[in-house]
Every structure is written in C-alpha cells, then in structure tokens.
Design a protein around this motif. Structure first.
Motif, PDB file in Angstrom:
ATOM      1  N   ASP A   1       0.974  -1.242   0.098  1.00  0.00           N
ATOM      2  CA  ASP A   1       0.117   0.071  -0.026  1.00  0.00           C
ATOM      3  C   ASP A   1       0.956   1.340   0.016  1.00  0.00           C
ATOM      4  O   ASP A   1       0.738   2.227  -0.777  1.00  0.00           O
ATOM      5  N   PHE A   2       1.612   1.641   0.890  1.00  0.00           N
ATOM      6  CA  PHE A   2       2.649   2.682   1.087  1.00  0.00           C
ATOM      7  C   PHE A   2       3.927   2.373   1.345  1.00  0.00           C
ATOM      8  O   PHE A   2       4.814   3.157   1.631  1.00  0.00           O
ATOM      9  N   TYR A   3       4.291   1.096   1.158  1.00  0.00           N
ATOM     10  CA  TYR A   3       5.671   0.684   1.230  1.00  0.00           C
ATOM     11  C   TYR A   3       6.125  -0.198   0.143  1.00  0.00           C
ATOM     12  O   TYR A   3       5.126  -1.042  -0.477  1.00  0.00           O
ATOM     13  N   ALA A   4       7.367  -0.573   0.076  1.00  0.00           N
ATOM     14  CA  ALA A   4       7.554  -1.857  -1.105  1.00  0.00           C
ATOM     15  C   ALA A   4       8.592  -2.711  -0.199  1.00  0.00           C
ATOM     16  O   ALA A   4       9.391  -2.393   0.699  1.00  0.00           O
ATOM     17  N   GLU A   5       8.610  -3.986  -0.516  1.00  0.00           N
ATOM     18  CA  GLU A   5       9.055  -5.140   0.222  1.00  0.00           C
ATOM     19  C   GLU A   5      10.229  -5.543  -0.780  1.00  0.00           C
ATOM     20  O   GLU A   5      10.058  -5.814  -1.817  1.00  0.00           O
ATOM     21  N   LEU A   6      11.603  -5.552  -0.250  1.00  0.00           N
ATOM     22  CA  LEU A   6      12.856  -6.024  -0.778  1.00  0.00           C
ATOM     23  C   LEU A   6      13.153  -7.179  -0.259  1.00  0.00           C
ATOM     24  O   LEU A   6      13.928  -7.323   0.677  1.00  0.00           O
ATOM     25  N   PRO A   7      12.987  -8.337  -0.864  1.00  0.00           N
ATOM     26  CA  PRO A   7      13.460  -9.669  -0.649  1.00  0.00           C
ATOM     27  C   PRO A   7      15.092  -9.822  -1.036  1.00  0.00           C
ATOM     28  O   PRO A   7      15.343  -9.475  -2.283  1.00  0.00           O
ATOM     29  N   ILE A   8      15.736 -10.753  -0.189  1.00  0.00           N
ATOM     30  CA  ILE A   8      17.191 -10.877  -0.693  1.00  0.00           C
ATOM     31  C   ILE A   8      17.624 -12.242  -0.153  1.00  0.00           C
ATOM     32  O   ILE A   8      17.500 -12.757   0.844  1.00  0.00           O
ATOM     33  N   LYS A   9      17.754 -13.069  -1.298  1.00  0.00           N
ATOM     34  CA  LYS A   9      18.188 -14.348  -0.922  1.00  0.00           C
ATOM     35  C   LYS A   9      19.784 -14.383  -0.545  1.00  0.00           C
ATOM     36  O   LYS A   9      20.503 -13.759  -1.249  1.00  0.00           O
ATOM     37  N   ILE A  10      20.042 -15.057   0.488  1.00  0.00           N
ATOM     38  CA  ILE A  10      21.236 -15.102   1.055  1.00  0.00           C
ATOM     39  C   ILE A  10      21.830 -16.468   1.316  1.00  0.00           C
ATOM     40  O   ILE A  10      20.980 -17.071   1.994  1.00  0.00           O
ATOM     41  N   ARG A  11      23.070 -16.904   1.389  1.00  0.00           N
ATOM     42  CA  ARG A  11      23.591 -18.044   1.683  1.00  0.00           C
ATOM     43  C   ARG A  11      24.811 -17.861   2.336  1.00  0.00           C
ATOM     44  O   ARG A  11      25.823 -17.159   1.634  1.00  0.00           O
ATOM     45  N   LEU A  12      25.114 -18.335   3.628  1.00  0.00           N
ATOM     46  CA  LEU A  12      26.284 -18.226   4.502  1.00  0.00           C
ATOM     47  C   LEU A  12      26.840 -19.584   4.881  1.00  0.00           C
ATOM     48  O   LEU A  12      25.847 -20.297   4.858  1.00  0.00           O
ATOM     49  N   THR A  13      27.980 -19.658   5.177  1.00  0.00           N
ATOM     50  CA  THR A  13      28.536 -20.645   5.686  1.00  0.00           C
ATOM     51  C   THR A  13      29.369 -20.326   6.987  1.00  0.00           C
ATOM     52  O   THR A  13      29.985 -19.534   7.087  1.00  0.00           O
ATOM     53  N   GLY A  14      29.347 -21.262   8.061  1.00  0.00           N
ATOM     54  CA  GLY A  14      29.957 -20.815   9.229  1.00  0.00           C
ATOM     55  C   GLY A  14      29.401 -21.691  10.335  1.00  0.00           C
ATOM     56  O   GLY A  14      28.892 -23.014  10.122  1.00  0.00           O
ATOM     57  N   SER A  15      29.545 -21.551  11.433  1.00  0.00           N
ATOM     58  CA  SER A  15      29.000 -22.249  12.614  1.00  0.00           C
ATOM     59  C   SER A  15      27.773 -21.767  13.283  1.00  0.00           C
ATOM     60  O   SER A  15      27.446 -20.596  12.821  1.00  0.00           O
ATOM     61  N   TYR A  16      27.169 -22.474  14.130  1.00  0.00           N
ATOM     62  CA  TYR A  16      25.890 -22.194  14.690  1.00  0.00           C
ATOM     63  C   TYR A  16      26.237 -20.756  15.567  1.00  0.00           C
ATOM     64  O   TYR A  16      25.229 -19.977  15.545  1.00  0.00           O
ATOM     65  N   HIS A  17      27.160 -20.587  16.426  1.00  0.00           N
ATOM     66  CA  HIS A  17      27.637 -19.432  16.994  1.00  0.00           C
ATOM     67  C   HIS A  17      27.626 -18.300  16.175  1.00  0.00           C
ATOM     68  O   HIS A  17      27.208 -17.254  16.402  1.00  0.00           O
ATOM     69  N   GLN A  18      28.294 -18.357  14.939  1.00  0.00           N
ATOM     70  CA  GLN A  18      28.276 -17.385  14.153  1.00  0.00           C
ATOM     71  C   GLN A  18      26.858 -16.971  13.310  1.00  0.00           C
ATOM     72  O   GLN A  18      26.744 -15.757  13.217  1.00  0.00           O
ATOM     73  N   PHE A  19      26.225 -18.177  13.182  1.00  0.00           N
ATOM     74  CA  PHE A  19      24.692 -17.876  12.599  1.00  0.00           C
ATOM     75  C   PHE A  19      23.941 -17.074  13.845  1.00  0.00           C
ATOM     76  O   PHE A  19      23.277 -15.907  13.484  1.00  0.00           O
ATOM     77  N   GLY A  20      24.173 -17.245  15.005  1.00  0.00           N
ATOM     78  CA  GLY A  20      23.647 -16.614  16.139  1.00  0.00           C
ATOM     79  C   GLY A  20      23.872 -15.098  16.162  1.00  0.00           C
ATOM     80  O   GLY A  20      23.337 -14.004  16.317  1.00  0.00           O
ATOM     81  N   ALA A  21      25.315 -14.823  15.796  1.00  0.00           N
ATOM     82  CA  ALA A  21      25.864 -13.446  15.883  1.00  0.00           C
ATOM     83  C   ALA A  21      25.233 -12.613  14.868  1.00  0.00           C
ATOM     84  O   ALA A  21      25.050 -11.285  14.705  1.00  0.00           O
ATOM     85  N   PHE A  22      25.015 -13.324  13.736  1.00  0.00           N
ATOM     86  CA  PHE A  22      24.433 -12.799  12.290  1.00  0.00           C
ATOM     87  C   PHE A  22      23.282 -12.223  12.653  1.00  0.00           C
ATOM     88  O   PHE A  22      22.804 -11.121  12.427  1.00  0.00           O
ATOM     89  N   VAL A  23      22.274 -13.058  13.315  1.00  0.00           N
ATOM     90  CA  VAL A  23      20.828 -12.967  13.507  1.00  0.00           C
ATOM     91  C   VAL A  23      20.684 -11.751  14.533  1.00  0.00           C
ATOM     92  O   VAL A  23      20.025 -10.732  14.381  1.00  0.00           O
ATOM     93  N   SER A  24      21.512 -11.690  15.529  1.00  0.00           N
ATOM     94  CA  SER A  24      21.752 -10.365  16.573  1.00  0.00           C
ATOM     95  C   SER A  24      21.851  -9.185  15.863  1.00  0.00           C
ATOM     96  O   SER A  24      21.575  -8.276  16.116  1.00  0.00           O
ATOM     97  N   GLY A  25      23.062  -9.409  14.913  1.00  0.00           N
ATOM     98  CA  GLY A  25      23.318  -8.092  13.985  1.00  0.00           C
ATOM     99  C   GLY A  25      22.359  -7.600  13.362  1.00  0.00           C
ATOM    100  O   GLY A  25      22.295  -6.359  13.223  1.00  0.00           O
ATOM    101  N   ILE A  26      21.680  -8.428  12.729  1.00  0.00           N
ATOM    102  CA  ILE A  26      20.553  -8.037  11.669  1.00  0.00           C
ATOM    103  C   ILE A  26      19.482  -7.417  12.755  1.00  0.00           C
ATOM    104  O   ILE A  26      18.950  -6.226  12.344  1.00  0.00           O
ATOM    105  N   ALA A  27      19.060  -7.990  13.842  1.00  0.00           N
ATOM    106  CA  ALA A  27      18.064  -7.468  14.590  1.00  0.00           C
ATOM    107  C   ALA A  27      18.744  -5.945  15.484  1.00  0.00           C
ATOM    108  O   ALA A  27      17.650  -4.869  15.555  1.00  0.00           O
ATOM    109  N   ALA A  28      19.810  -5.783  15.575  1.00  0.00           N
ATOM    110  CA  ALA A  28      20.578  -4.581  15.918  1.00  0.00           C
ATOM    111  C   ALA A  28      20.562  -3.263  14.817  1.00  0.00           C
ATOM    112  O   ALA A  28      21.042  -2.352  15.072  1.00  0.00           O
TER     113      ALA A  28
END
Length: 220
Positions: free
Chosen positions: A132-159
């Motif tokens: 309606d008043f905004y646009a959604e921009l999807p981005i396909k991402i593939r990353l390799t690493g460990s579980y802890h690194q994935f957790g840090a990535f998610v926390s960084g995205i939330a911040a």
C-alpha cells in the motif's frame, strides 16, 4: 310504586320478566357500552404494530445514545490513544529507508554476515514487491559458518537501525567441505522502504480508474 322502588325489585337472574321499559333501558345501556368498547379497542388493536415499531425504535435509539454517551465520556482517552498510535507509526515509518538509502542498507546486511565471521556464498536481491505505502525488498542469502556465527549474524541483523526480517531459514551441512563442522545457512532477508509521493500518485490513480470501471453504468 316509584321508579327507584321498581328498579330495586328487578331480579337480575330473570331479565325476561322485567317490564318492557327496563328491558329497553338495559339494551340501550348494553349497546352504549359495546359501542364505546368497539370505538376504543378496534383502533387500538389496529395501531398495535405501529406502537411495537415505535417501542423497538425507542430501544434502538436508547442503545445508540448510550454508546455515543460512553464514547463522548472517553473522548480524551481516545484522542490520547490516537496520538500515541500516530507517534508509534511515525517511529516505525522512520525505520523504513527511502529509495536512496537502500543500497547502503544492503551493504550493512552483507557486512553483518561478514562481521560475524561467515562466508558469503550468495547475496541476491530480488525484485521488490509493492504494498500500500511501502515496498518489500527480498534478498536471498547463503552463508557458511558455525551455529554461534549464525547467532551473531541474527543478533546483528536485529540491531540494525532499519527493519530487516528473516524468512525461509534452512540450515544444512556444508556440501563443499565434506567432513567439516561448518554449516550452510539459506535465508531470505526482507527489508522495506516507504514509497515517496511520486510513486504513490500513480497507484492512487490506478485505484481510482479501477473503481470507475466497476461502477454500474460506467462506459468502458
């Protein structure tokens, strides 16, 4: 014998033996009573539906009055709630980047993965989806690493100062490094940008044209 004395001698259980004049008087009185009853009850019965309708309307109007009275009593609270909603909406809107800010936001998302120590295998922005008043921009991402690194990535995205959501998360073994403990994360990140006035105007025009075509009698 006077008229009153004769009246007292009448037997109400044997009207047939009354003198003629008393029987006539009784018939006249009965006729008058029945006439009055007919004049009163027949119009009353005919107006009963209108009376019931008026009572129902009265009940409905009283309910509407009570509802409006409650709203009027809480008008200040409603105004305060509306102002708070407008402030919250404004704060959320400020979290949506404009068109010129999107490239830097994409860089921020990519840098968040690299900063978490992940290896970026895929970073593919897809065509944006208009709302309606905004646009959604999807981005396909593939990353390799460990579980802890994935957790840090998610926390960084939330911040991040802008709204970014993660969807379609899938974690699997790293097929390119068989035997290692590294994992592959496939995820679709979605960010959002608000549409400026120049973009909203054609959308509103198209909506108006569609409504005109749906109006009965409108010319094609």
């Amino acid at each position: 014998m006077t008229f009153i004395e004769e009246l007292k001698t009448l037997d109400t259980r044997d009207v047939g033996r009354w003198p003629l004049q008393f029987r006539l008087i009784a018939l006249i009185i009965l006729f008058v009573v029945l006439s009055i009853a007919a004049i009163y009850f027949v119009p009353y019965q005919s107006q009963m539906p209108e009376l019931d309708k008026a009572r129902n309307e009265e009940t409905s109007l009283l309910q509407v009055f009570d509802e409006k009275q409650r709203k009027a009593a809480n008008i200040d609270a409603y105004k305060a709630q509306l102002a708070e909603m407008e402030r919250s909406f404004g704060a959320m809107l400020r979290q949506l980047p404009g068109r010129t800010e999107v490239p830097s936001l994409l860089v921020d998302i990519s840098q968040t993965g690299l900063g978490a120590g992940l290896q970026e295998r895929l970073f593919q922005p897809a065509p944006e989806v208009r709302k309606d008043f905004y646009a959604e921009l999807p981005i396909k991402i593939r990353l390799t690493g460990s579980y802890h690194q994935f957790g840090a990535f998610v926390s960084g995205i939330a911040a991040l100062p802008r709204i970014v959501t993660l969807h379609d998360i899938a974690i699997s073994g790293d097929t390119q490094n068989t035997g290692s403990d590294r994992l592959t994360l496939d995820v679709t990140a979605k960010t959002y940008r608000y549409l400026d006035d120049a973009e909203l105007a054609p959308s509103e025009k198209n909506k108006g044209s569609a409504r005109g075509q749906m109006t009965p009698g409108a010319q094609p």
